[in-house]
Design a protein around this motif. Structure first.
Motif: not given
Length: 148
Positions: A1-3, A16-19, A35-38, A42-47
């Motif tokens: 997501l970040r890349a 979708s993968a995160l869900a 682990r996902s939050v760490d 959350l920030e990646a999804v909002v972005a």
């Protein structure tokens, strides 16, 4: 997501993968949510939601990811809900509901995400509920109920 923040299909598939990875309520699922939050999920999804407001599938999958990550009522879940709100998730979900009023999947996942983020009767939960209302969630949810 970040890349690849500007590539909608990457954002869609990442959300979708995160869900899917964060679904479930057993101990292993709870650990995956944390682990996902760490890792900054959350920030990646909002972005992703912010970067692709007119792409309904990104909005639907982003809302789904938020709903799964923010599910639960234990202390860790309440902290995830709070972090999601601090990242701007409530406002992005309301924006998704407003931007895609005729897309049932966005409406369903958006309402579910709001429900999970706003759950809680502690002071922080009450503040999340008020912030949601201030962001226009009540009107967006009523519009979803009427449209579908």
């Amino acid at each position: 997501l970040r890349a690849h923040p500007q590539v909608a299909v990457v954002q869609e598939d990442g959300c979708s993968a995160l869900a899917f990875i964060c679904s479930g309520t057993n101990a292993a699922a709870l650990a995956r949510k944390q682990r996902s939050v760490d890792a900054g999920a959350l920030e990646a999804v909002v972005a992703a939601l912010r970067a692709h407001p007119q792409v309904a599938v990104v909005q639907e999958d982003g809302c789904s990811a938020l709903a799964f990550i923010c599910s639960g009522t234990n202390a860790a879940a309440l902290a995830r809900k709070q972090r999601s709100v601090e990242a701007g998730a409530l406002e992005e979900v309301v924006a998704a509901l407003r931007a895609h009023p005729q897309v049932a999947g966005v409406q369903e996942m958006g309402c579910w995400a709001l429900a999970n983020m706003c759950c809680g009767s502690d002071a922080a939960g009450l503040a999340r509920q008020q912030r949601s209302a201030d962001a226009g969630a009540l009107e967006a949810v009523v519009a979803a109920l009427r449209a579908h």
